[in-house]
Scaffold this motif. Sequence first.
Motif, PDB file in Angstrom:
ATOM      1  N   UNK A  44      -5.982  46.641 -46.394  1.00  0.00           N
ATOM      2  CA  UNK A  44      -5.365  47.368 -45.274  1.00  0.00           C
ATOM      3  C   UNK A  44      -5.603  48.867 -45.381  1.00  0.00           C
ATOM      4  N   UNK A  45      -6.250  49.286 -46.470  1.00  0.00           N
ATOM      5  CA  UNK A  45      -6.596  50.692 -46.679  1.00  0.00           C
ATOM      6  C   UNK A  45      -8.121  50.791 -46.640  1.00  0.00           C
ATOM      7  N   UNK A  46      -8.692  51.072 -45.466  1.00  0.00           N
ATOM      8  CA  UNK A  46     -10.144  50.912 -45.277  1.00  0.00           C
ATOM      9  C   UNK A  46     -11.022  52.024 -45.843  1.00  0.00           C
ATOM     10  N   UNK A  47     -10.416  53.086 -46.392  1.00  0.00           N
ATOM     11  CA  UNK A  47     -11.223  54.207 -46.889  1.00  0.00           C
ATOM     12  C   UNK A  47     -10.892  54.520 -48.348  1.00  0.00           C
ATOM     13  N   UNK A  48     -11.833  55.200 -48.995  1.00  0.00           N
ATOM     14  CA  UNK A  48     -11.627  55.756 -50.331  1.00  0.00           C
ATOM     15  C   UNK A  48     -11.798  57.267 -50.255  1.00  0.00           C
ATOM     16  N   UNK A  49     -11.011  58.000 -51.038  1.00  0.00           N
ATOM     17  CA  UNK A  49     -11.219  59.438 -51.173  1.00  0.00           C
ATOM     18  C   UNK A  49     -11.292  59.768 -52.653  1.00  0.00           C
ATOM     19  N   UNK A  50     -12.096  60.771 -52.959  1.00  0.00           N
ATOM     20  CA  UNK A  50     -12.172  61.275 -54.328  1.00  0.00           C
ATOM     21  C   UNK A  50     -11.794  62.738 -54.327  1.00  0.00           C
ATOM     22  N   UNK A  51     -10.692  63.051 -55.022  1.00  0.00           N
ATOM     23  CA  UNK A  51     -10.225  64.432 -55.150  1.00  0.00           C
ATOM     24  C   UNK A  51     -10.841  65.009 -56.417  1.00  0.00           C
ATOM     25  N   UNK A  52     -11.606  66.096 -56.317  1.00  0.00           N
ATOM     26  CA  UNK A  52     -12.278  66.645 -57.503  1.00  0.00           C
ATOM     27  C   UNK A  52     -11.311  67.391 -58.418  1.00  0.00           C
ATOM     28  N   UNK A  53     -10.511  66.612 -59.133  1.00  0.00           N
ATOM     29  CA  UNK A  53      -9.522  67.184 -60.040  1.00  0.00           C
ATOM     30  C   UNK A  53      -9.557  66.382 -61.335  1.00  0.00           C
ATOM     31  N   UNK A  54      -9.750  67.056 -62.463  1.00  0.00           N
ATOM     32  CA  UNK A  54      -9.863  66.365 -63.732  1.00  0.00           C
ATOM     33  C   UNK A  54     -11.304  65.963 -63.991  1.00  0.00           C
ATOM     34  N   UNK A  55     -11.564  65.392 -65.167  1.00  0.00           N
ATOM     35  CA  UNK A  55     -12.946  65.075 -65.563  1.00  0.00           C
ATOM     36  C   UNK A  55     -13.628  64.050 -64.665  1.00  0.00           C
ATOM     37  N   UNK A  56     -12.898  63.074 -64.170  1.00  0.00           N
ATOM     38  CA  UNK A  56     -13.488  62.012 -63.349  1.00  0.00           C
ATOM     39  C   UNK A  56     -13.001  62.030 -61.902  1.00  0.00           C
ATOM     40  N   UNK A  57     -12.158  63.001 -61.576  1.00  0.00           N
ATOM     41  CA  UNK A  57     -11.596  63.050 -60.239  1.00  0.00           C
ATOM     42  C   UNK A  57     -10.486  62.022 -60.066  1.00  0.00           C
ATOM     43  N   UNK A  58      -9.754  62.142 -58.979  1.00  0.00           N
ATOM     44  CA  UNK A  58      -8.689  61.186 -58.643  1.00  0.00           C
ATOM     45  C   UNK A  58      -9.169  60.372 -57.454  1.00  0.00           C
ATOM     46  N   UNK A  59      -9.209  59.063 -57.597  1.00  0.00           N
ATOM     47  CA  UNK A  59      -9.747  58.176 -56.566  1.00  0.00           C
ATOM     48  C   UNK A  59      -8.602  57.372 -55.951  1.00  0.00           C
ATOM     49  N   UNK A  60      -8.515  57.416 -54.638  1.00  0.00           N
ATOM     50  CA  UNK A  60      -7.433  56.744 -53.919  1.00  0.00           C
ATOM     51  C   UNK A  60      -7.971  55.906 -52.769  1.00  0.00           C
ATOM     52  N   UNK A  61      -7.315  54.782 -52.529  1.00  0.00           N
ATOM     53  CA  UNK A  61      -7.531  54.042 -51.287  1.00  0.00           C
ATOM     54  C   UNK A  61      -6.599  54.658 -50.242  1.00  0.00           C
ATOM     55  N   UNK A  62      -7.100  54.873 -49.031  1.00  0.00           N
ATOM     56  CA  UNK A  62      -6.290  55.532 -48.003  1.00  0.00           C
ATOM     57  C   UNK A  62      -6.416  54.794 -46.678  1.00  0.00           C
ATOM     58  N   UNK A  63      -5.447  55.034 -45.824  1.00  0.00           N
ATOM     59  CA  UNK A  63      -5.401  54.339 -44.535  1.00  0.00           C
ATOM     60  C   UNK A  63      -6.220  55.049 -43.463  1.00  0.00           C
ATOM     61  N   UNK A  64      -6.445  56.356 -43.598  1.00  0.00           N
ATOM     62  CA  UNK A  64      -7.180  57.107 -42.582  1.00  0.00           C
ATOM     63  C   UNK A  64      -7.976  58.211 -43.272  1.00  0.00           C
ATOM     64  N   UNK A  96     -15.088  49.224 -50.028  1.00  0.00           N
ATOM     65  CA  UNK A  96     -15.839  47.958 -50.006  1.00  0.00           C
ATOM     66  C   UNK A  96     -14.973  46.721 -50.247  1.00  0.00           C
ATOM     67  N   UNK A  97     -13.710  46.926 -50.583  1.00  0.00           N
ATOM     68  CA  UNK A  97     -12.813  45.798 -50.873  1.00  0.00           C
ATOM     69  C   UNK A  97     -12.501  45.043 -49.584  1.00  0.00           C
ATOM     70  N   UNK A  98     -12.871  43.790 -49.502  1.00  0.00           N
ATOM     71  CA  UNK A  98     -12.670  42.994 -48.301  1.00  0.00           C
ATOM     72  C   UNK A  98     -11.185  42.678 -48.101  1.00  0.00           C
ATOM     73  N   UNK A  99     -10.770  42.750 -46.836  1.00  0.00           N
ATOM     74  CA  UNK A  99      -9.392  42.393 -46.491  1.00  0.00           C
ATOM     75  C   UNK A  99      -8.360  43.452 -46.809  1.00  0.00           C
TER      76      UNK A  99
END
Length: 314
Positions: free
Chosen positions: A16-36, A11-14
């Motif tokens: 260059x990394x248009x997607x988010x992924x959540x890797x189910x690892x750890x108590x809250x998961x690992x959240x990354x902005x990704x390009x594809x 949802x972040x405007x502008x």
Amino acid sequence: MPDDFLIAHNPEEGSTLPYLVRIPLGPNGIILKVRDTWPRTSKVYCHRATEWPRDAEIVEQLPVRSVSRRGAAIDLVIDRARENRSQFVLTRARGREMIFWQSRRTTKQARPNVALPTARAHGQSIEIVVDSGEKYAYTFGHQQATTVRRRLAAGDYAIVDDDTVIATVERKSIDDLSGGLLSGKLTYQLADLAACNRAAVVVESAYSAVFKREYVAGASLAEALAEAQVRFPMVPIVFCDNRKLAEEWTYRWLGAARHEWQLNQRTDVVVADLAGPAATAAEIREWARAAGLEVPTKGRIPAAIRRAYEDRNG
């Protein structure tokens, strides 16, 4: 939060990394902005995100067969038939964290079974001008070259002689190439490149990647590419297997262009010696202005102006 692998729109405007992924690892998961949404043809650059949005617009929710941390890598296996194994690699460069998402295919492409040469381009160490707007620029650290940054009118990497651009190269990822072809942006870039003394486009993928785009018909993209090359035949579009080979090709091509330029300059000197003392650039400029011809105030005298000066007496 489910133990699935989640892909959502960023949802972040502008960004260059248009997607988010959540890797189910750890108590809250690992959240990354990704390009594809998956590393299909090349590694995907990632950056850590602070939190998962409450109203995230989910693109895909995929069951996870296994996920584990192994040293600097996170191995992820998705429960589906194809495109199910991938790896997130965490590393550091220049004091900051770098994360890349790769699959077995993209890892193989990134490490071709070739040893890049270290010999100088045409026996010389060259200085390469890097456009100041170029992100993630080539460093030419493996090659015998130095770099300086400044704004280029066309291309991303160039060889210059004083104020004259000898040759320039426009760098493209396969995403940039396909986007530019379909939007028409590449046509304008090719027109600017065609006005240069020497110019080329280097693509950081094999030609086969043209037919592997997720949302574009391969035939349509290939047709647009062919039309661009026919329209601008003096600007070759060269496909290299990966970024490293594209960097090497750029270095060799710029070195060859510089060598050709030097040979042509020597030819001019030989002809001048046979014909007597050559006119200075200032003399040619003064004559051209008196004759009503447009001539640049500095830099190399255009070939057409020089020919007109030499033919001035018939």
